[in-house]
Design a protein around this motif. Structure first.
Motif, PDB file in Angstrom:
ATOM      1  N   ASP A  72       0.753  -1.131   0.005  1.00  0.00           N
ATOM      2  CA  ASP A  72      -0.085  -0.090   0.120  1.00  0.00           C
ATOM      3  C   ASP A  72       0.779   1.341  -0.082  1.00  0.00           C
ATOM      4  O   ASP A  72       0.443   2.395  -0.153  1.00  0.00           O
ATOM      5  CB  ASP A  72      -0.836   0.115   1.157  1.00  0.00           C
ATOM      6  N   GLU A 132       3.848   9.419  -0.227  1.00  0.00           N
ATOM      7  CA  GLU A 132       2.540   9.120  -0.534  1.00  0.00           C
ATOM      8  C   GLU A 132       1.429   9.579   0.531  1.00  0.00           C
ATOM      9  O   GLU A 132       0.328  10.057  -0.043  1.00  0.00           O
ATOM     10  CB  GLU A 132       2.416   7.786  -1.298  1.00  0.00           C
ATOM     11  N   ASN A 133       1.871   9.423   1.642  1.00  0.00           N
ATOM     12  CA  ASN A 133       0.860   9.566   2.823  1.00  0.00           C
ATOM     13  C   ASN A 133       0.921  10.767   3.410  1.00  0.00           C
ATOM     14  O   ASN A 133       0.136  11.212   4.446  1.00  0.00           O
ATOM     15  CB  ASN A 133       0.771   8.368   3.546  1.00  0.00           C
ATOM     16  N   VAL A 137      -4.899  10.819   3.886  1.00  0.00           N
ATOM     17  CA  VAL A 137      -5.264   9.541   3.537  1.00  0.00           C
ATOM     18  C   VAL A 137      -6.574   9.558   2.730  1.00  0.00           C
ATOM     19  O   VAL A 137      -7.050   8.535   2.304  1.00  0.00           O
ATOM     20  CB  VAL A 137      -5.604   8.487   4.608  1.00  0.00           C
ATOM     21  N   GLN A 142      -4.605  11.760  -1.700  1.00  0.00           N
ATOM     22  CA  GLN A 142      -3.898  10.580  -2.377  1.00  0.00           C
ATOM     23  C   GLN A 142      -3.569  11.169  -3.882  1.00  0.00           C
ATOM     24  O   GLN A 142      -2.491  10.747  -4.583  1.00  0.00           O
ATOM     25  CB  GLN A 142      -4.487   9.346  -2.358  1.00  0.00           C
ATOM     26  N   GLU A 143      -4.854  11.571  -4.481  1.00  0.00           N
ATOM     27  CA  GLU A 143      -4.679  12.380  -5.979  1.00  0.00           C
ATOM     28  C   GLU A 143      -3.524  13.194  -5.972  1.00  0.00           C
ATOM     29  O   GLU A 143      -2.798  13.067  -6.956  1.00  0.00           O
ATOM     30  CB  GLU A 143      -5.993  12.637  -6.535  1.00  0.00           C
ATOM     31  N   ALA A 145      -0.826  13.447  -4.152  1.00  0.00           N
ATOM     32  CA  ALA A 145       0.289  12.791  -3.945  1.00  0.00           C
ATOM     33  C   ALA A 145       0.817  11.975  -5.163  1.00  0.00           C
ATOM     34  O   ALA A 145       1.931  11.802  -5.509  1.00  0.00           O
ATOM     35  CB  ALA A 145       0.141  11.706  -2.922  1.00  0.00           C
ATOM     36  N   ARG A 146      -0.236  11.515  -6.151  1.00  0.00           N
ATOM     37  CA  ARG A 146       0.098  10.833  -7.227  1.00  0.00           C
ATOM     38  C   ARG A 146       0.620  11.641  -8.559  1.00  0.00           C
ATOM     39  O   ARG A 146       1.318  11.427  -9.289  1.00  0.00           O
ATOM     40  CB  ARG A 146      -1.060   9.859  -7.727  1.00  0.00           C
ATOM     41  N   ASP A 313      -9.385  12.675   6.529  1.00  0.00           N
ATOM     42  CA  ASP A 313      -8.166  13.132   6.797  1.00  0.00           C
ATOM     43  C   ASP A 313      -7.937  13.793   8.410  1.00  0.00           C
ATOM     44  O   ASP A 313      -7.110  13.969   8.975  1.00  0.00           O
ATOM     45  CB  ASP A 313      -7.498  14.281   6.073  1.00  0.00           C
ATOM     46  N   VAL A 452     -10.084   4.679  -0.025  1.00  0.00           N
ATOM     47  CA  VAL A 452      -8.900   5.841  -0.457  1.00  0.00           C
ATOM     48  C   VAL A 452      -7.910   4.996  -0.939  1.00  0.00           C
ATOM     49  O   VAL A 452      -7.077   5.544  -1.482  1.00  0.00           O
ATOM     50  CB  VAL A 452      -8.495   6.463   0.807  1.00  0.00           C
ATOM     51  N   LYS A 453      -7.878   3.509  -1.094  1.00  0.00           N
ATOM     52  CA  LYS A 453      -6.958   2.939  -1.894  1.00  0.00           C
ATOM     53  C   LYS A 453      -7.274   2.688  -3.140  1.00  0.00           C
ATOM     54  O   LYS A 453      -8.442   3.015  -3.552  1.00  0.00           O
ATOM     55  CB  LYS A 453      -6.617   1.560  -0.989  1.00  0.00           C
ATOM     56  N   LYS A 454      -6.683   2.009  -3.933  1.00  0.00           N
ATOM     57  CA  LYS A 454      -6.823   1.660  -5.326  1.00  0.00           C
ATOM     58  C   LYS A 454      -8.138   0.728  -5.203  1.00  0.00           C
ATOM     59  O   LYS A 454      -8.350  -0.224  -4.528  1.00  0.00           O
ATOM     60  CB  LYS A 454      -5.686   0.747  -5.954  1.00  0.00           C
TER      61      LYS A 454
END
Length: 464
Positions: A72, A132-133, A137, A142-143, A145-146, A313, A452-454
């Motif tokens: 993750d 990433e975190n 979260v 997360q978007e 961070a990507r 968050d 919030v994960k994939k």
């Protein structure tokens, strides 16, 4: 003085109590969890120096927990796995994947203590929080961070927008770190444009030579020159005066600056990141901000949402602040009462993350309770600022009202732990899938705000 903070995951009550007692006698601060999922939430929220985990656990094996968090994207603290069922092949595989040690029960306890002590000697605060975190979260965090790896060091300039206190500088520093994968120390020069006096602005931004004006008794490098080879972060860029905007635009375009009183230009190269809580487009229309400078700094625009729009968050950040306060004060970290967590999520947060940090710090300093209650963080202002469409029960509300509020929070928490899997969540709650769906409908739990994960392709995934 409080010693290193470690996380123990052990479902055997006798073994767990024995390990806690021994490590506390050795000066360690120990958080003991009997299940992997409860420990997973704690590892994400706390700055543990070491995680000591049994392999065979009721809800998820310790090595599976390590692998899941690794996949993750979490930068984990050192893991030590304990088991009575070790095989050489399994141990070797886990060590290859980064586990620090793999010990077999019954083990040499003094040696285990010494191993943990060696791992905690050079522990860095917050070292396990990955890039990433670090923004949060929630899906919105997360978007962002990507996107950072795509633009860091590649975009000529980045404009970060968002309300005051949402964490724009945190995002700017993340972009700075990701711009160069080497270990070289690149300068990060942060400038609050609104705090620079207009009469000193040119000297502060471009520097000056000795004797350039009265009081210039030595040479000084300006912000643009100081940022050479690194990142120049212009916070509140909308506060710049129009004359300074024109001079700054020229220097940014030509990559050259001239100190006040100098005869020669100086070449300078830096990544430019700007931030503002103002509407620059409207300012351009009103001729308060230069159009050419606006398009120059707005090559890539990133918007940081306010905290009220990313409630996932809130509790994550609150736990981070509580852990940081505990470490600074050399105290055991306080915990949040379930009703407090609900109020944190329902509150509108007009001051965003800055206000959250302020309230948590105040509560940790003032409250003598190990568990922070709603009144420790909120006073009478809560009822004035709570959203009207989703009021939180008042202090004199009926018991079943509070029970419903706590049930909603617990279901949301378990859904997030299990990444939205209905079957796994229902199993952990020891209820049927149908019962869980009914409770989610009754509590108006929105699945898209929890996962919030994939996204998975499984039919059991929420939101599919």
């Amino acid at each position: 003085m409080t010693g290193p903070h470690i996380c123990l995951i052990e479902d055997d009550p006798i073994m767990g109590e024995s390990l806690v007692e021994r490590f506390q006698l050795e000066g360690f601060k120990v958080d003991w969890y009997r299940g992997a999922y409860a420990a997973q939430t704690a590892i994400q929220a706390n700055d543990y120096a070491v995680v000591l985990s049994d392999v065979r656990l009721a809800d998820l094996d310790g090595d599976a927990l390590y692998m899941q968090m690794l996949q993750d994207g979490y930068c984990l603290p050192p893991f030590i796995l304990m088991t009575a069922y070790a095989t050489v092949e399994r141990a070797v595989n886990m060590l290859k994947l980064g586990v620090r040690d793999y010990v077999t029960k019954p083990f040499d306890l003094p040696r285990l203590v010494e191993t943990v002590r060696e791992l905690t000697d050079n522990h860095d605060v917050n070292a396990h929080v990955s890039d990433e975190n670090i923004l949060g979260v929630s899906a919105a965090a997360q978007e962002l961070a990507r996107l950072v790896p795509r633009i860091a060091g590649r975009a000529s300039s980045v404009l970060i927008t968002g309300e005051s206190g949402v964490g724009k500088e945190v995002l700017a520093r993340l972009i700075h770190r990701r711009a160069d994968s080497s270990n070289t120390e690149r300068p990060f020069v942060a400038v609050n444009c609104g705090a620079v006096a207009p009469t000193l602005a040119e000297a502060e931004f471009f520097g000056f030579e000795r004797g350039a004006f009265t009081g210039a008794d030595k040479q000084k490098r300006g912000y643009l020159e100081q940022a050479n080879g690194g990142t120049l972060f212009l916070d509140e860029v909308g506060e710049l005066s129009l004359p300074l905007q024109a001079t700054l635009l020229r220097s940014i375009q030509e990559k050259r600056i001239r100190r006040i009183g100098a005869e020669q230009d100086i070449a300078t190269q830096f990544d430019l990141v700007c931030a503002t809580n103002r509407d620059l487009e409207s300012m351009v229309k009103e001729r308060l901000f230069r159009e050419d400078l606006y398009y120059r700094i707005n090559v890539v625009a990133l918007h940081v949402k306010p905290l009220r729009d990313r409630p996932e968050d809130v509790n994550w950040l609150a736990q981070r602040f509580i852990s940081a306060m505990a470490q600074r004060l050399n105290e055991s970290p306080k915990s949040l009462h379930p009703l407090t967590r609900l109020r944190l999520q329902e509150y509108s947060w007009p001051g965003n993350i800055r206000e959250l940090h302020n309230r948590i710090e105040h509560a940790c300093l003032v409250s003598a309770n190990p568990v922070l209650l709603p009144n420790d963080i909120f006073s009478s202002d809560w009822q004035r600022t709570a959203p009207q469409h989703s009021p939180f029960p008042g202090e004199d509300a009926a018991l079943n009202t509070y029970q419903d509020a706590c049930e909603r929070l617990y279901i949301e928490d378990m859904l997030m732990r299990h990444e939205g899997h209905i079957s796994e969540t229902a199993k952990a709650l020891k209820i049927s899938r149908k019962n869980l769906w009914e409770k989610m409908k009754r509590h108006n739990i929105e699945s898209t705000r929890l996962v919030v994960k994939k996204q998975s392709t499984q039919d059991d995934r929420i939101g599919v």
